[in-house]
Write an enzyme that holds these catalytic residues in place. Sequence first.
Site, PDB file in Angstrom:
ATOM      1  N   CYS A 100      73.919  97.427  83.182  1.00 39.58           N
ATOM      2  CA  CYS A 100      72.581  97.304  82.612  1.00 39.58           C
ATOM      3  C   CYS A 100      72.069  95.971  83.101  1.00 39.58           C
ATOM      4  O   CYS A 100      72.531  94.922  82.646  1.00 39.58           O
ATOM      5  CB  CYS A 100      72.579  97.340  81.088  1.00 39.58           C
ATOM      6  SG  CYS A 100      70.914  97.058  80.452  1.00 39.58           S
ATOM      7  N   CYS A 103      70.056  94.017  80.076  1.00 37.37           N
ATOM      8  CA  CYS A 103      70.774  93.472  78.920  1.00 37.37           C
ATOM      9  C   CYS A 103      72.204  94.027  78.903  1.00 37.37           C
ATOM     10  O   CYS A 103      72.996  93.653  79.748  1.00 37.37           O
ATOM     11  CB  CYS A 103      70.027  93.770  77.619  1.00 37.37           C
ATOM     12  SG  CYS A 103      69.368  95.436  77.486  1.00 37.37           S
ATOM     13  N   CYS A 105      72.978  97.696  77.809  1.00 39.38           N
ATOM     14  CA  CYS A 105      72.976  99.094  77.384  1.00 39.38           C
ATOM     15  C   CYS A 105      74.266  99.758  77.857  1.00 39.38           C
ATOM     16  O   CYS A 105      74.704  99.536  78.987  1.00 39.38           O
ATOM     17  CB  CYS A 105      71.778  99.828  77.968  1.00 39.38           C
ATOM     18  SG  CYS A 105      70.223  99.098  77.448  1.00 39.38           S
TER      19      CYS A 105
HETATM   20 FE    FE Z   1      70.550  97.030  78.259  1.00 35.98          FE
END
Ligand code: FE
Length: 196
Positions: A100, A103, A105
């Site tokens: 990700c 961030c 995920c």
């Molecule tokens: Fe994320």
Amino acid sequence: MTHPERISPALRTEALEQLLTERGLVDSGVMDKFIANYETNVGPLNGAKVVAKAWTDPEYRERLLADGTAAIKELGFSGPQGEHIVVVENTPAVHNVTVCTLCSCYPWPVLGLPPSWYKDPAYRARVVREPRTVLHEMGLDLPAETEIVVRDSSSEVRWLVLPERPAGTENLSEEELIPLITRDALVGVAKVTATV
Ligand code: FE
């Protein structure tokens, strides 16, 4: 102003949790129970069960690749960050690796909480630019002819890798295959090997 990237994720999370608790938006006891559940009860074993079933049941494999979320729910795994799971199959020709970039995920119902390296800004930035080098550094050397596809997770999609079933496991049952399947193989930074 301090750039948010320079504050550790742990510190940011703590600050956010404190803020939410102070404003009465979350109950810290509920939060602790929630985290403990994901740390102890939900983990990569769920993902390993999904993969072992896909390796031994061709019809399940088709359903899994067509609609990951629904097929995973068949085995009883669902919940936050599992609403839009897309399963991609690794083959000798194509190797998928997930990240990700924004961030962290991650498909919680099948993998639990992400490891710290997955949340590390270095992994997130570099695996996109130089996946072969990053995989090499993590101990996975792929043949030059294997195409590497980097799958970037988002709020729309959480990726899960269906690793290749290793040679030499033809006679193993679904139950016997499960312990061979590691979290790293489900993220795509490792392969499954025939011995644990
Ligand atoms: Fe994320």
